[in-house]
Design an enzyme around this catalytic site. Sequence first.
Site, PDB file in Angstrom:
ATOM      1  N   SER A 118     -68.135 -44.926  33.192  1.00 45.36           N
ATOM      2  CA  SER A 118     -69.561 -45.106  32.914  1.00 45.36           C
ATOM      3  C   SER A 118     -70.298 -43.777  33.035  1.00 45.36           C
ATOM      4  CB  SER A 118     -70.165 -46.118  33.895  1.00 45.36           C
ATOM      5  OG  SER A 118     -71.566 -46.103  33.728  1.00 45.36           O
ATOM      6  N   HIS A 139     -68.373 -45.659  28.483  1.00 42.07           N
ATOM      7  CA  HIS A 139     -69.348 -46.736  28.683  1.00 42.07           C
ATOM      8  C   HIS A 139     -70.741 -46.103  28.808  1.00 42.07           C
ATOM      9  CE1 HIS A 139     -70.572 -50.761  30.117  1.00 42.07           C
ATOM     10  NE2 HIS A 139     -71.351 -50.122  30.965  1.00 42.07           N
ATOM     11  N   ASP A 175     -74.680 -46.836  29.411  1.00 43.78           N
ATOM     12  CA  ASP A 175     -75.675 -47.791  29.909  1.00 43.78           C
ATOM     13  C   ASP A 175     -77.049 -47.434  29.384  1.00 43.78           C
ATOM     14  OD1 ASP A 175     -74.141 -49.515  31.716  1.00 43.78           O
ATOM     15  OD2 ASP A 175     -73.781 -47.676  32.837  1.00 43.78           O
ATOM     16  N   MET A 193     -80.867 -48.310  29.628  1.00 45.27           N
ATOM     17  CA  MET A 193     -81.810 -49.022  30.502  1.00 45.27           C
ATOM     18  C   MET A 193     -83.236 -48.678  30.088  1.00 45.27           C
ATOM     19  SD  MET A 193     -80.010 -48.339  34.152  1.00 45.27           S
ATOM     20  CE  MET A 193     -78.259 -48.631  34.396  1.00 45.27           C
ATOM     21  N   HIS A 195     -73.787 -50.661  26.513  1.00 44.09           N
ATOM     22  CA  HIS A 195     -74.255 -51.804  27.309  1.00 44.09           C
ATOM     23  C   HIS A 195     -75.778 -51.735  27.377  1.00 44.09           C
ATOM     24  CE1 HIS A 195     -74.423 -53.487  31.745  1.00 44.09           C
ATOM     25  NE2 HIS A 195     -75.027 -54.276  30.884  1.00 44.09           N
ATOM     26  N   MET A 218     -79.265 -52.838  28.651  1.00 45.50           N
ATOM     27  CA  MET A 218     -79.971 -53.552  29.725  1.00 45.50           C
ATOM     28  C   MET A 218     -81.454 -53.384  29.444  1.00 45.50           C
ATOM     29  SD  MET A 218     -77.564 -52.129  32.727  1.00 45.50           S
ATOM     30  CE  MET A 218     -76.924 -50.966  31.532  1.00 45.50           C
ATOM     31  N   MET A 244     -70.995 -58.657  34.906  1.00 48.22           N
ATOM     32  CA  MET A 244     -71.536 -57.678  35.852  1.00 48.22           C
ATOM     33  C   MET A 244     -71.078 -58.054  37.268  1.00 48.22           C
ATOM     34  SD  MET A 244     -73.057 -55.548  34.023  1.00 48.22           S
ATOM     35  CE  MET A 244     -73.474 -54.513  35.445  1.00 48.22           C
ATOM     36  N   GLY A 256     -78.495 -51.660  36.970  1.00 46.16           N
ATOM     37  CA  GLY A 256     -79.601 -50.727  37.186  1.00 46.16           C
ATOM     38  C   GLY A 256     -79.152 -49.391  37.751  1.00 46.16           C
ATOM     39  N   PHE A 257     -78.095 -49.415  38.554  1.00 46.41           N
ATOM     40  CA  PHE A 257     -77.683 -48.187  39.233  1.00 46.41           C
ATOM     41  C   PHE A 257     -76.161 -48.121  39.361  1.00 46.41           C
ATOM     42  CE2 PHE A 257     -81.802 -49.591  40.718  1.00 46.41           C
ATOM     43  CZ  PHE A 257     -82.576 -48.453  40.472  1.00 46.41           C
ATOM     44  N   GLY A 258     -75.663 -46.893  39.423  1.00 48.28           N
ATOM     45  CA  GLY A 258     -74.252 -46.700  39.733  1.00 48.28           C
ATOM     46  C   GLY A 258     -74.059 -46.710  41.243  1.00 48.28           C
ATOM     47  N   GLY A 259     -72.820 -46.776  41.661  1.00 48.85           N
ATOM     48  CA  GLY A 259     -72.493 -46.621  43.082  1.00 48.85           C
ATOM     49  C   GLY A 259     -72.858 -47.786  43.977  1.00 48.85           C
ATOM     50  N   ASP A 265     -67.880 -54.791  35.186  1.00 54.67           N
ATOM     51  CA  ASP A 265     -68.699 -53.578  35.329  1.00 54.67           C
ATOM     52  C   ASP A 265     -69.464 -53.610  36.651  1.00 54.67           C
ATOM     53  OD1 ASP A 265     -70.361 -51.387  34.923  1.00 54.67           O
ATOM     54  OD2 ASP A 265     -71.508 -52.301  33.287  1.00 54.67           O
ATOM     55  N   GLY A 266     -69.143 -52.643  37.510  1.00 55.29           N
ATOM     56  CA  GLY A 266     -69.939 -52.467  38.726  1.00 55.29           C
ATOM     57  C   GLY A 266     -69.117 -52.458  40.002  1.00 55.29           C
ATOM     58  N   GLY A 267     -69.129 -51.316  40.681  1.00 57.86           N
ATOM     59  CA  GLY A 267     -68.505 -51.229  42.002  1.00 57.86           C
ATOM     60  C   GLY A 267     -66.990 -51.254  42.010  1.00 57.86           C
ATOM     61  N   GLY A 296     -67.805 -46.077  37.241  1.00 59.01           N
ATOM     62  CA  GLY A 296     -68.674 -44.910  37.191  1.00 59.01           C
ATOM     63  C   GLY A 296     -68.481 -44.023  38.392  1.00 59.01           C
TER      64      GLY A 296
HETATM   65  C1  DX5 Z   1     -74.841 -50.756  36.322  1.00 55.31           C
HETATM   66  C2  DX5 Z   1     -74.159 -50.212  35.104  1.00 55.31           C
HETATM   67  C3  DX5 Z   1     -72.755 -49.830  35.335  1.00 55.31           C
HETATM   68  C4  DX5 Z   1     -72.582 -48.724  36.350  1.00 55.31           C
HETATM   69  C5  DX5 Z   1     -71.217 -48.803  36.942  1.00 55.31           C
HETATM   70  O1  DX5 Z   1     -76.134 -51.065  35.980  1.00 55.31           O
HETATM   71  O2  DX5 Z   1     -74.165 -51.183  34.065  1.00 55.31           O
HETATM   72  O3  DX5 Z   1     -72.095 -49.497  34.122  1.00 55.31           O
HETATM   73  O4  DX5 Z   1     -72.765 -47.462  35.773  1.00 55.31           O
HETATM   74  O5  DX5 Z   1     -71.094 -47.808  37.886  1.00 55.31           O
HETATM   75  P1  DX5 Z   1     -70.301 -47.999  39.230  1.00 55.31           P
HETATM   76  O6  DX5 Z   1     -68.833 -48.064  38.873  1.00 55.31           O
HETATM   77  O7  DX5 Z   1     -70.644 -46.765  40.003  1.00 55.31           O
HETATM   78  O8  DX5 Z   1     -70.767 -49.254  39.898  1.00 55.31           O
HETATM   79 ZN    ZN Z   2     -72.775 -50.910  32.321  1.00 50.58          ZN
END
Ligand code: DX5
Ligand code: ZN
Length: 212
Positions: free
Chosen positions: A6, A31, A33, A35, A64, A66, A135, A140-143, A173-175, A195
């Site tokens: 991501s 990927h 994102d 937003m 993706h 959002m 999801m 909204g955020f990575g990490g 997708d996510g974490g 990501g």
């Molecule tokens: C979250 C995004 C994800 C995010 C994943 O809103 O849609 O694509 O970047 O990142 P990680 O792997 O850090 O959760």
């Molecule tokens: Zn995503």
Amino acid sequence: MLIAPSMLSADFGKLSEEIDKLNNTDCNYLHIDIMDGYFVPNMTFGKGIVESIAKQSKKPLDIHLMVKNTEFFINMFLDIKPEFLSIHIEEEIHINRMINLIQSHNIKAGIVLNPHTPPQSIEYIIEYVDLVLLMSVNPGFGGQSFIPNVLQKAYIVKKMINDKNPNCLLEIDGGINNKNINIVKKAFIDIVVSGNYIFSSKNYQKAIDSLR
Ligand code: DX5
Ligand code: ZN
């Protein structure tokens, strides 16, 4: 297992270097994102930046969305010709029309579910889509931390896919990191987005290998 790093976790000041580094790995997609600051409390890339990424990337794009105004953003990214263009089920009331719009441009259409959205919400659309994206964090955020009960939903969605549309891919997708990848694999996931785990590692290929 297909891997989609991501770009949200990339160093935006060195985007070109980051894309080159990923071009030199065996990852399958980038990927992206998108937003809008309304559907999620963050903003990311506009069309110009995504065009630059697409030009330099040797990997197909997995976009993706959002966003609140789904149709507006679909139209923004159609001519970039991503491999996948995915929209959230929670936001759009004319899902069939949006899926048809994406597919009429020979782009694979995905439907995305937030962590709390029940699998039954896609019962009457799953046969028409190319991808279901689950999801495993609130977008909204990575990490952020992985929400484990999404895997229960993955089993249910996989059964729906097998019954109604066996060619449909399942993405998460996510974490995702090397600690939870084994339980993710058991849930029949085809594409893993990651990501923070990949971009915070020194060697992207090694991080991708450890997920595979
Ligand atoms: C979250 C995004 C994800 C995010 C994943 O809103 O849609 O694509 O970047 O990142 P990680 O792997 O850090 O959760
Ligand atoms: Zn995503």
